[in-house]
Design a protein around this motif. Structure first.
Motif, PDB file in Angstrom:
ATOM      1  N   LEU A   1      -7.900   2.014  -4.163  1.00 26.66           N
ATOM      2  CA  LEU A   1      -8.709   1.870  -2.950  1.00 26.66           C
ATOM      3  C   LEU A   1      -9.956   2.744  -2.961  1.00 26.66           C
ATOM      4  O   LEU A   1     -10.953   2.413  -2.329  1.00 26.66           O
TER       5      LEU A   1
ATOM      6  N   HIS B   1     -12.142  -4.027   5.039  1.00 27.55           N
ATOM      7  CA  HIS B   1     -11.159  -3.348   5.886  1.00 27.55           C
ATOM      8  C   HIS B   1     -11.693  -3.350   7.317  1.00 27.55           C
ATOM      9  O   HIS B   1     -12.882  -3.086   7.538  1.00 27.55           O
TER      10      HIS B   1
ATOM     11  N   TYR C   1       3.095   6.977   2.058  1.00 31.25           N
ATOM     12  CA  TYR C   1       2.973   7.508   3.423  1.00 31.25           C
ATOM     13  C   TYR C   1       3.947   8.673   3.648  1.00 31.25           C
ATOM     14  O   TYR C   1       4.423   8.897   4.761  1.00 31.25           O
TER      15      TYR C   1
ATOM     16  N   VAL D   1       0.870  -1.178   0.000  1.00 28.95           N
ATOM     17  CA  VAL D   1       0.000   0.000   0.000  1.00 28.95           C
ATOM     18  C   VAL D   1       0.910   1.232   0.000  1.00 28.95           C
ATOM     19  O   VAL D   1       1.649   1.473   0.963  1.00 28.95           O
TER      20      VAL D   1
ATOM     21  N   GLY E   1       1.071  -1.686   4.274  1.00 30.46           N
ATOM     22  CA  GLY E   1       1.762  -0.404   4.148  1.00 30.46           C
ATOM     23  C   GLY E   1       2.719  -0.234   5.316  1.00 30.46           C
ATOM     24  O   GLY E   1       3.925  -0.512   5.234  1.00 30.46           O
ATOM     25  N   SER E   2       2.163   0.149   6.472  1.00 36.04           N
ATOM     26  CA  SER E   2       2.959   0.493   7.658  1.00 36.04           C
ATOM     27  C   SER E   2       4.098  -0.474   7.965  1.00 36.04           C
ATOM     28  O   SER E   2       5.212  -0.042   8.280  1.00 36.04           O
TER      29      SER E   2
ATOM     30  N   SER F   1      -1.293  -4.431   7.708  1.00 35.81           N
ATOM     31  CA  SER F   1      -0.042  -4.768   8.400  1.00 35.81           C
ATOM     32  C   SER F   1      -0.241  -5.515   9.698  1.00 35.81           C
ATOM     33  O   SER F   1       0.451  -6.505   9.969  1.00 35.81           O
TER      34      SER F   1
ATOM     35  N   LYS G   1      -0.204   4.440  -0.973  1.00 36.18           N
ATOM     36  CA  LYS G   1      -1.008   5.665  -1.088  1.00 36.18           C
ATOM     37  C   LYS G   1      -0.290   6.816  -0.375  1.00 36.18           C
ATOM     38  O   LYS G   1       0.595   6.571   0.462  1.00 36.18           O
TER      39      LYS G   1
ATOM     40  N   THR H   1       1.687  -1.132  14.051  1.00 36.85           N
ATOM     41  CA  THR H   1       0.254  -0.826  14.054  1.00 36.85           C
ATOM     42  C   THR H   1      -0.527  -1.788  14.939  1.00 36.85           C
ATOM     43  O   THR H   1      -1.702  -1.570  15.172  1.00 36.85           O
TER      44      THR H   1
ATOM     45  N   ASN I   1       1.742   6.902  12.114  1.00 39.56           N
ATOM     46  CA  ASN I   1       1.624   7.237  10.693  1.00 39.56           C
ATOM     47  C   ASN I   1       1.302   8.712  10.457  1.00 39.56           C
ATOM     48  O   ASN I   1       1.653   9.266   9.424  1.00 39.56           O
TER      49      ASN I   1
ATOM     50  N   HIS J   1     -15.069  -3.786  -2.895  1.00 37.47           N
ATOM     51  CA  HIS J   1     -14.959  -3.505  -1.467  1.00 37.47           C
ATOM     52  C   HIS J   1     -16.251  -3.955  -0.790  1.00 37.47           C
ATOM     53  O   HIS J   1     -17.341  -3.598  -1.245  1.00 37.47           O
TER      54      HIS J   1
ATOM     55  N   ARG K   1      -2.672  -6.646   2.168  1.00 34.57           N
ATOM     56  CA  ARG K   1      -2.408  -5.250   1.782  1.00 34.57           C
ATOM     57  C   ARG K   1      -1.588  -4.588   2.884  1.00 34.57           C
ATOM     58  O   ARG K   1      -2.109  -4.215   3.927  1.00 34.57           O
TER      59      ARG K   1
HETATM   60  C1  LIG Z   1      -4.185   2.243   4.208  1.00 32.86           C
HETATM   61  C2  LIG Z   1      -4.861   0.949   3.963  1.00 32.86           C
HETATM   62  C3  LIG Z   1      -4.160  -0.258   4.081  1.00 32.86           C
HETATM   63  C4  LIG Z   1      -2.756  -0.349   4.635  1.00 32.86           C
HETATM   64  O1  LIG Z   1      -2.798  -0.363   6.043  1.00 32.86           O
HETATM   65  P1  LIG Z   1      -1.451  -0.544   6.918  1.00 32.86           P
HETATM   66  O2  LIG Z   1      -1.955  -0.665   8.310  1.00 32.86           O
HETATM   67  O3  LIG Z   1      -0.641   0.689   6.716  1.00 32.86           O
HETATM   68  O4  LIG Z   1      -0.779  -1.760   6.427  1.00 32.86           O
HETATM   69  C5  LIG Z   1      -4.812  -1.422   3.686  1.00 32.86           C
HETATM   70  N1  LIG Z   1      -6.079  -1.406   3.255  1.00 32.86           N
HETATM   71  C6  LIG Z   1      -6.800  -0.264   3.167  1.00 32.86           C
HETATM   72  C7  LIG Z   1      -8.216  -0.333   2.684  1.00 32.86           C
HETATM   73  C8  LIG Z   1      -6.223   0.945   3.533  1.00 32.86           C
HETATM   74  O5  LIG Z   1      -6.941   2.074   3.463  1.00 32.86           O
END
Ligand SMILES: *Cc1c(COP(=O)(O)O)cnc(C)c1O
Length: 383
Positions: A93, A174, A45, A39, A227-228, A210, A41, A235, A357, A138, A225
């Motif tokens: 997303l 999510h 980050y 991720v 990111g962090s 994460s 976006k 997280t 974050n 979604h 998915r």
């Molecule tokens: C930002 C986001 C992620 C990533 O989340 P992390 O905790 O940073 O890994 C995954 N899915 C969705 C829908 C998000 O908005």
């Protein structure tokens, strides 16, 4: 890791691409049966897609998640021209984001349909001939943010109109309490996700972000998915994963001065010295994204030790009390660690009263200089 040279023009963000590589491998090893999507976006980050994305690509990452089409095109521009032919998948997303679904498909972008209104938009395009457009969908299992909820599922049934024009590649949901997947509300979301997707056309499934990467295989499904975790930002409230910090923010000392008792430090007398003190002025402030929560709170690392922030946070400066350091130990031009190897990002974020974050995005996005420390096999860019 400290910035390489004596010249300083404000704060400097170092990206440890070796740490990024290690974190990528740690995440992949934690969910060996799933595909891992990065991720990225918000310009990864705030870290900058220009350095992060090519590194992940070389490590074998083929799926990148962005918020918008605009972000996705910027990611594609960082990658080799043949990336689309080499398995690149760019997921959106935010869904269609007002774009024509065929235009997105033409660019190789895969929207995660954000709700029934987007199914209607796609249905409207059904008169156009052509292969069904690849989409993710979604599902809103509890966050009430994006997706199809319980009452919208008829629109997604195997015989639904939608599947004349679209082809489902992935179902995603999510978690509302993403930081604590074992919370009953998350277990309920997973239960709904399983029940719903069992009735829908077959496609890959994705819940994990994460923190659920490290919550056990029950969360991994087909696609993760993350990111962090890739940046080493914690997280999860339960699991301390062995991740390394990728972002190292430093700022230079501009002046060191001895001041008397009763001296006002910074604007408006936010802090008044109780006794004679030694004060270092640091080139870092709210203009660099530092939150006001750090007024008279938090510490930075000088010469390997902590020093307290005293007084206010101005646009480009703040003050540190370095009275406990030996005379001459703190000098103008010296680099101070804001976060990185010695001070975790999360520690400073907690002092500032924001999530890690939030601090990462604020400060790294605005850092005036970035230097990548690589990491074979990625070449180190010239400074
Ligand atoms: C930002 C986001 C992620 C990533 O989340 P992390 O905790 O940073 O890994 C995954 N899915 C969705 C829908 C998000 O908005």
């Amino acid at each position: 890791m400290t910035p390489p040279d004596a010249a300083h023009d404000g704060p400097c963000l170092l990206l440890d691409l070796q740490a990024l590589a290690d974190n990528w491998r740690t995440v992949c090893a934690a969910c060996p049966a799933s595909r891992v999507g990065a991720v990225v976006k918000g310009d990864a980050y705030g870290l900058g897609v220009a350095q992060i994305v090519p590194t992940l690509w070389e490590l074998g990452c083929r799926d990148f998640w962005l918020a918008t089409a605009d972000e996705a095109l910027r990611v594609r521009a960082c990658l080799p021209g043949d990336a689309p032919a080499c398995g690149l998948r760019l997921w959106l997303l935010d869904g269609l984001g007002g774009h024509d679904a065929r235009d997105l498909a033409g660019e190789g972008l895969i929207p995660a349909l954000a709700g029934p209104h987007e199914a209607a938009l796609l249905g409207g395009a059904s008169s156009c001939a052509g292969a069904p457009l690849p989409v993710a969908v979604h599902l809103d299992t509890g966050l009430s943010r994006l997706g199809f909820g319980a009452r919208d599922l008829a629109l997604l049934q195997p015989r639904a109109e939608l599947w004349r024009v679209a082809r489902p590649l992935l179902w995603l949901t999510h978690l509302g309490r993403f930081h604590d997947p074992e919370a009953p509300q998350c277990l309920h979301q997973r239960e709904l996700f399983l029940r719903w997707t069992a009735q829908l056309p077959p496609a890959a499934r994705s819940i994990a972000t994460s923190s659920s990467v490290f919550a056990g295989p029950g969360w991994h499904f087909d696609h993760v998915r993350a990111g962090s975790a890739l940046w080493g930002v914690p997280t999860s409230v339960r699991v301390q994963a062995p991740l390394r910090p990728v972002a190292h923010l430093h700022a230079p000392v501009l002046r060191v001065a001895e001041v008397e008792a009763g001296t006002e430090i910074g604007y408006a007398g936010n802090h008044v010295t109780d006794r004679a003190r030694r004060i270092a002025t640091i080139a870092l402030g709210y203009g660099d994204g530092l939150p006001f929560g750090l007024v008279n709170r938090g510490q930075l690392i000088v010469a390997g030790r902590s020093a307290s922030i005293v007084g206010g946070v101005a646009m480009g400066m703040l003050a540190l009390d370095v009275s406990d350091f030996a005379l001459g130990e703190v000098r103008p031009g010296q680099w101070v660690e804001v976060y990185g190897a010695r001070q975790p990002l999360a520690t400073l974020a907690a002092a500032a009263g924001v999530a890690p974050n939030v601090l990462l995005m604020l400060t790294s996005r605005l850092a005036r200089r970035r230097v990548a420390r690589a990491a074979a096999p990625v070449a180190e860019p010239a400074l």
